[in-house]
Design a protein around this motif. Structure first.
Motif, PDB file in Angstrom:
ATOM      1  N   UNK A 106       0.711  -1.145   0.068  1.00  0.00           N
ATOM      2  CA  UNK A 106      -0.072   0.141  -0.039  1.00  0.00           C
ATOM      3  C   UNK A 106       0.672   1.189   0.083  1.00  0.00           C
ATOM      4  N   UNK A 107       0.387   2.305  -0.553  1.00  0.00           N
ATOM      5  CA  UNK A 107       1.152   3.656  -0.610  1.00  0.00           C
ATOM      6  C   UNK A 107       2.604   3.336  -0.998  1.00  0.00           C
ATOM      7  N   UNK A 108       2.985   2.724  -1.932  1.00  0.00           N
ATOM      8  CA  UNK A 108       4.321   2.213  -2.242  1.00  0.00           C
ATOM      9  C   UNK A 108       5.314   3.344  -2.270  1.00  0.00           C
ATOM     10  N   UNK A 109       5.064   4.281  -2.999  1.00  0.00           N
ATOM     11  CA  UNK A 109       6.136   5.440  -2.901  1.00  0.00           C
ATOM     12  C   UNK A 109       6.246   6.139  -1.735  1.00  0.00           C
ATOM     13  N   UNK A 110       5.349   6.560  -1.287  1.00  0.00           N
ATOM     14  CA  UNK A 110       5.171   7.235   0.112  1.00  0.00           C
ATOM     15  C   UNK A 110       6.012   6.259   1.218  1.00  0.00           C
ATOM     16  N   UNK A 111       5.558   5.281   1.310  1.00  0.00           N
ATOM     17  CA  UNK A 111       6.269   4.275   2.363  1.00  0.00           C
ATOM     18  C   UNK A 111       7.633   4.051   2.073  1.00  0.00           C
ATOM     19  N   UNK A 112       8.172   3.935   0.670  1.00  0.00           N
ATOM     20  CA  UNK A 112       9.421   3.673   0.491  1.00  0.00           C
ATOM     21  C   UNK A 112      10.149   4.852   0.574  1.00  0.00           C
ATOM     22  N   UNK A 113       9.671   6.257   0.431  1.00  0.00           N
ATOM     23  CA  UNK A 113      10.152   7.332   0.527  1.00  0.00           C
ATOM     24  C   UNK A 113      10.570   7.557   2.071  1.00  0.00           C
ATOM     25  N   UNK A 114       9.707   7.335   2.920  1.00  0.00           N
ATOM     26  CA  UNK A 114      10.003   7.326   4.329  1.00  0.00           C
ATOM     27  C   UNK A 114      10.763   6.335   4.768  1.00  0.00           C
ATOM     28  N   UNK A 115      10.880   5.249   4.322  1.00  0.00           N
ATOM     29  CA  UNK A 115      11.655   4.122   4.775  1.00  0.00           C
ATOM     30  C   UNK A 115      13.123   4.632   4.437  1.00  0.00           C
ATOM     31  N   UNK A 116      13.377   5.291   3.292  1.00  0.00           N
ATOM     32  CA  UNK A 116      14.748   5.543   2.787  1.00  0.00           C
ATOM     33  C   UNK A 116      15.236   6.773   3.924  1.00  0.00           C
ATOM     34  N   UNK A 117      14.263   7.684   4.184  1.00  0.00           N
ATOM     35  CA  UNK A 117      14.878   8.703   5.311  1.00  0.00           C
ATOM     36  C   UNK A 117      14.893   8.246   6.540  1.00  0.00           C
TER      37      UNK A 117
ATOM     38  N   UNK B 116      11.657   0.592  -4.573  1.00  0.00           N
ATOM     39  CA  UNK B 116      10.499   0.394  -4.216  1.00  0.00           C
ATOM     40  C   UNK B 116       9.560  -0.606  -4.792  1.00  0.00           C
ATOM     41  N   UNK B 117       8.955  -1.526  -4.818  1.00  0.00           N
ATOM     42  CA  UNK B 117       8.132  -2.494  -5.535  1.00  0.00           C
ATOM     43  C   UNK B 117       6.884  -3.007  -4.731  1.00  0.00           C
ATOM     44  N   UNK B 118       5.790  -2.924  -5.601  1.00  0.00           N
ATOM     45  CA  UNK B 118       4.308  -3.364  -5.082  1.00  0.00           C
ATOM     46  C   UNK B 118       4.433  -4.833  -5.119  1.00  0.00           C
ATOM     47  N   UNK B 119       4.532  -5.508  -4.082  1.00  0.00           N
ATOM     48  CA  UNK B 119       4.461  -6.934  -3.824  1.00  0.00           C
ATOM     49  C   UNK B 119       2.822  -7.360  -3.457  1.00  0.00           C
ATOM     50  N   UNK B 120       1.872  -6.847  -3.810  1.00  0.00           N
ATOM     51  CA  UNK B 120       0.599  -7.290  -3.750  1.00  0.00           C
ATOM     52  C   UNK B 120       0.346  -8.467  -4.429  1.00  0.00           C
ATOM     53  N   UNK B 121      -0.492  -9.433  -3.827  1.00  0.00           N
ATOM     54  CA  UNK B 121      -0.578 -10.727  -4.498  1.00  0.00           C
ATOM     55  C   UNK B 121      -0.894 -10.651  -6.184  1.00  0.00           C
ATOM     56  N   UNK B 122      -1.627  -9.712  -6.166  1.00  0.00           N
ATOM     57  CA  UNK B 122      -2.245  -9.267  -7.721  1.00  0.00           C
ATOM     58  C   UNK B 122      -0.999  -9.108  -8.762  1.00  0.00           C
ATOM     59  N   UNK B 123       0.257  -8.779  -8.266  1.00  0.00           N
ATOM     60  CA  UNK B 123       1.275  -8.206  -9.118  1.00  0.00           C
ATOM     61  C   UNK B 123       1.906  -9.484  -9.665  1.00  0.00           C
ATOM     62  N   UNK B 124       1.802 -10.693  -8.631  1.00  0.00           N
ATOM     63  CA  UNK B 124       2.799 -11.583  -9.068  1.00  0.00           C
ATOM     64  C   UNK B 124       4.297 -11.435  -8.941  1.00  0.00           C
ATOM     65  N   UNK B 125       4.818 -10.458  -8.521  1.00  0.00           N
ATOM     66  CA  UNK B 125       6.186  -9.957  -8.316  1.00  0.00           C
ATOM     67  C   UNK B 125       6.916 -10.994  -7.178  1.00  0.00           C
ATOM     68  N   UNK B 126       6.393 -11.209  -6.157  1.00  0.00           N
ATOM     69  CA  UNK B 126       6.972 -11.789  -5.069  1.00  0.00           C
ATOM     70  C   UNK B 126       6.948 -13.352  -5.484  1.00  0.00           C
ATOM     71  N   UNK B 127       8.381 -13.904  -5.765  1.00  0.00           N
ATOM     72  CA  UNK B 127       8.413 -15.196  -6.107  1.00  0.00           C
ATOM     73  C   UNK B 127       8.363 -15.322  -7.749  1.00  0.00           C
ATOM     74  N   UNK B 128       7.836 -14.442  -8.578  1.00  0.00           N
ATOM     75  CA  UNK B 128       7.654 -14.402  -9.766  1.00  0.00           C
ATOM     76  C   UNK B 128       8.924 -13.899 -10.671  1.00  0.00           C
ATOM     77  N   UNK B 129       8.877 -13.984 -12.019  1.00  0.00           N
ATOM     78  CA  UNK B 129      10.056 -13.741 -12.809  1.00  0.00           C
ATOM     79  C   UNK B 129      10.252 -12.234 -13.291  1.00  0.00           C
ATOM     80  N   UNK B 130       9.343 -11.317 -12.862  1.00  0.00           N
ATOM     81  CA  UNK B 130       9.324 -10.052 -13.304  1.00  0.00           C
ATOM     82  C   UNK B 130       9.309  -9.116 -12.118  1.00  0.00           C
TER      83      UNK B 130
END
Length: 400
Positions: A329-340, A349-363
């Motif tokens: 959720x709020x990927x950019x805002x959360x990642x920017x705050x994390x960097x600081x 920053x990447x969106x790893x919501x289940x619908x994206x298929x990124x976590x464990x996927x090839x892209x």
């Protein structure tokens, strides 16, 4: 990109040989000349006519071809290229290379060459994971042979796992890296990868869905640019790349200790998906149901923040520290705050919501967040994300 370069392409006997036809096309499109050599087994999968038509050169196949020996002996053939590429590099071909066997044209050329060699392994997952193959791989890497892949995926035999030959575009990128400048030569880069496993008892643990694929790809891309890579990895599904300094860990605390021990470094990339918590009251014996219907009470403690620890070191901090922010959720805002909050230089920053298929996927689809702002990268294969990041790291270190 490869204009004026000559590639000696040795085609091994595996089903992945069909991909080599596309590789030849890509190499020639990039400006390289391709001299093809086929093993006897390769002819069972692709025809010399197809290979020759795409390469624009005759196929070499026989060690004792008197006409070819008169015009271009096998010793000369082994040394006129800028790079020798073996694709697919089967388990048998890798074994013969590792042992220095020269019993056909392909292996004789490989033993006689003083030209850099790149292999693209391809075989069944069980063959790839066999200790003999891994010993041969380590021998070849120690001999200075570059390695592209393999990838994890579905195979012609119906099994799934590591051993699938890298795609032609990925091999082309590896060829370009092998023939191009090494902007990270002399640099040391720490990379963390994979999940961590936090024990509940001797047979159960807390983990996440990370396969380690992105961390492996980053380590490989940095290695290909000439870096000495110290690769600290949790128990990921994707095997670590050859040619790196490998440290295996299980827990977050082990990963922190290994990361600190890997310093000093010129840059550090924290791609691991580290568990935020561990079980404080982990049992030394297997927990069992007691018939009361009550689950055991687990007490949690925060794990060390490895990215923050290294980013805020008073002494020994790498000049460039890169973190990842896997958000839903709020990927950019959360990642920017994390960097600081962490004090690192860059965050991917990447969106790893289940619908994206990124976590464990090839892209992956990432946004690079720096002091200058946010830069969106298009969705692409994890190997391409890694290559782009490695080049950015090389540029940043060169500017310092």
């Amino acid at each position: 990109m490869l204009a004026g370069k000559r590639i000696l392409l040795i085609i091994g006997g595996g089903i992945a040989a069909y991909k080599v036809l596309e590789l030849i096309r890509l190499c020639r499109k990039a400006g390289a000349a391709v001299t093809p050599v086929m093993t006897a087994a390769a002819g069972e999968f692709v025809t010399p006519l197809s290979v020759s038509a795409l390469a624009g050169e005759a196929v070499h196949a026989e060690l004792f071809d008197l006409t070819s020996e008169a015009e271009m002996g096998h010793i000369q053939l082994s040394r006129v290229a800028d790079l020798v590429v073996v694709a697919p590099a089967t388990a048998n071909l890798m074994a013969r290379m590792a042992q220095g066997i020269a019993d056909d044209l392909a292996t004789t050329l490989l033993l006689a060459t003083d030209t850099p060699v790149l292999i693209a392994p391809a075989m069944n997952v069980r063959m790839w994971e066999h200790p003999a193959t891994q010993r041969n791989l380590a021998t070849l890497a120690a001999d200075g042979i570059a390695i592209a892949g393999p990838e994890s995926g579905e195979m012609a035999c119906g099994e799934y796992g590591p051993g699938r030959m890298a795609e032609p575009a990925a091999i082309l990128a590896a060829i370009d890296a092998a023939l191009g400048p090494k902007p990270l030569a002399g640099k040391t880069v720490l990379v963390t990868s994979g999940p961590t496993h936090e024990p509940i008892d001797p047979v159960r643990y807390i983990a996440n869905r990370s396969s380690g694929a992105q961390g492996v790809a980053i380590a490989r891309a940095l290695r290909d640019l000439g870096a000495h890579v110290r690769f600290v990895t949790g128990p990921g599904e994707v095997p670590p790349p050859a040619g790196v300094e490998l440290v295996r860990v299980e827990t977050a605390r082990e990963m922190r200790d290994a990361a600190l021990a890997a310093l000093p470094a010129d840059a550090a990339v924290f791609a691991a998906a580290v568990a935020d918590w561990r079980v404080e009251n982990a049992s030394g014996s297997k927990m069992k149901k007691d018939g009361t219907g009550r689950a055991p009470a687990l007490e949690f403690a925060e794990n060390p923040d490895i990215l923050k620890t290294v980013s805020q070191l008073a002494e020994g901090r790498p000049p460039l520290v890169v973190g990842f922010a896997a958000e839903t959720d709020d990927v950019i805002a959360n990642a920017t705050a994390k960097r600081a909050r962490k004090g690192c230089d860059w965050i991917l920053a990447n969106d790893v919501s289940p619908a994206t298929g990124i976590m464990g996927g090839s892209e992956n689809a990432v946004t690079l967040i720096t002091a200058d702002g946010a830069e969106d990268w298009p969705r692409m294969g994890k190997d391409e994300v890694a290559r782009r990041l490695a080049l950015r790291i090389a540029q940043a270190l060169a500017a310092d």
